[in-house]
Design an enzyme around this catalytic site. Structure first.
Site, short mmCIF file in Angstrom:
data_model
loop_
_atom_site.label_atom_id
_atom_site.label_comp_id
_atom_site.label_asym_id
_atom_site.label_seq_id
_atom_site.Cartn_x
_atom_site.Cartn_y
_atom_site.Cartn_z
N LYS A 51 1.17 -0.93 0.32
CA LYS A 51 -0.15 0.17 0.19
C LYS A 51 0.88 1.09 0.40
O LYS A 51 0.77 2.30 -0.76
CB LYS A 51 -0.90 -0.08 1.07
N GLN A 95 -4.66 -1.05 9.45
CA GLN A 95 -4.95 -2.56 9.22
C GLN A 95 -5.15 -3.57 9.80
O GLN A 95 -4.61 -3.79 11.23
CB GLN A 95 -2.89 -2.86 8.72
N ASP A 118 -11.08 2.72 4.02
CA ASP A 118 -11.34 1.31 3.98
C ASP A 118 -12.73 1.67 3.60
O ASP A 118 -13.43 0.20 4.06
CB ASP A 118 -11.42 0.90 5.55
N1 GUN Z 1 -6.95 -6.62 6.12
C1 GUN Z 1 -7.54 -7.11 5.09
N2 GUN Z 1 -7.41 -6.65 4.64
C2 GUN Z 1 -7.98 -5.93 4.73
C3 GUN Z 1 -8.69 -3.91 4.07
O1 GUN Z 1 -9.42 -3.99 3.40
N3 GUN Z 1 -8.60 -3.13 5.40
C4 GUN Z 1 -7.81 -3.24 6.36
N4 GUN Z 1 -7.36 -1.94 6.90
N5 GUN Z 1 -6.92 -4.14 7.07
C5 GUN Z 1 -7.29 -5.63 5.66
#
Ligand code: GUN
Length: 280
Positions: A51, A95, A118
């Site tokens: 990311k 995350q 998100d």
């Molecule tokens: N863990 C797995 N997928 C995601 C996501 O799309 N966003 C976040 N913040 N954590 C994750």
């Protein structure tokens, strides 16, 4: 059978975002994204690094914050409060999963809804349900973009979503429903799963079980979207769909890797740009 190439689409979207960000910068706004990782989970580290890298590629100011596994909930909430107040940051992502001693719901609700790239905050979840959301969870949004790119209209289709997580299954259900599909959502407690998957025109699988969707569970010509990313002991990366046997029977299918995964990141960047434009 046609492969739905999420990787190629993600590159196309990132090129477009790069141009838009260049324009926005000329107006004095540099989109900023903060990604917080608590702990040392290797998969999460990989995702967060990806990311961070992708943000920089398109010209987003990326702030990666790595906190030790024993970080207190209070310290994490304070970090979020600081980012909420920081004008150089338009998007905040924590995350998941978080260490067990931290209340995930409390953390998500602490993020300012207009910075919640998100789309996990209750306000944004509610807006998704009514169809007015601007910030939509990245993975299901990526699935919708793939369908659009290949002119697959969910209107009137019988769709089956496997998995009921807040990250994938539930928002996927809302997006497909808003797009006019008839949606069945299945999960670990569902009875007669095969009966439900066998009548679906479109199946989205996101449950984290390697190669669980088998050819005998789908109808001829179904559209298959695989959200799973599982690493086998051999090191091989596989989805939740048994690709080799399912592919010849369906009309469209996403590969793993190179399907939904790259789209998740592209949608995060897109959400960051949306958040930057909506600021104030
Ligand atoms: N863990 C797995 N997928 C995601 C996501 O799309 N966003 C976040 N913040 N954590 C994750």
């Amino acid at each position: 059978m046609q492969i739905l190439d999420g990787k190629a689409l993600s590159i196309k979207i990132k090129e477009k975002l790069k141009d838009e960000i260049t324009t926005l910068k000329k107006d004095g706004i540099t989109p900023g994204l903060a990604v917080i990782l608590v702990g040392e989970d290797p998969a999460s580290q990989t995702y967060v690094n990806a990311k961070d890298r992708a943000s920089q590629e398109v010209g987003i100011y990326s702030k990666k914050i790595t906190l030790p596994p024993d970080t207190t909930q209070e310290a994490l909430l304070q970090q979020i409060a600081d980012l909420n107040a920081d004008n150089s940051i338009h998007g905040i992502l924590v995350q998941l999963p978080l260490p067990k001693h931290i209340d995930t719901a409390k953390v998500i609700e602490a993020i300012a809804p207009h910075k919640d790239v998100d789309g996990f905050h209750e306000l944004n979840v509610g807006k998704l349900s009514t169809g007015s959301a601007k910030l939509i969870p990245c993975t299901p949004l990526g699935v919708m973009e793939i369908l659009k790119e290949y002119n697959i209209d969910p209107m009137g289709l019988d769709a089956c979503v496997l998995g009921r997580s807040n990250i994938v299954g539930k928002p996927m259900m809302n997006l497909l429903l808003n797009a006019g599909a008839t949606v069945t959502i299945c999960h670990s407690k569902t009875k007669n799963l095969k009966e439900k998957t066998s009548r679906a025109d479109l199946i989205v699988v996101g449950i984290g079980k390697p190669e669980m969707l088998q050819a005998d569970m789908i109808k001829e010509g179904a559209i298959i979207i695989d959200v799973g990313i599982n690493r086998l002991e051999s090191g091989k990366l596989v989805g939740d769909v048994a690709f080799t046997s399912v592919a010849p029977k369906c009309s469209y299918i996403t590969p793993v890797p190179g399907g939904v995964g790259p789209m998740t990141i592209a949608m995060l960047l897109q959400n960051t740009l949306i958040a930057a434009k909506n600021k104030g």
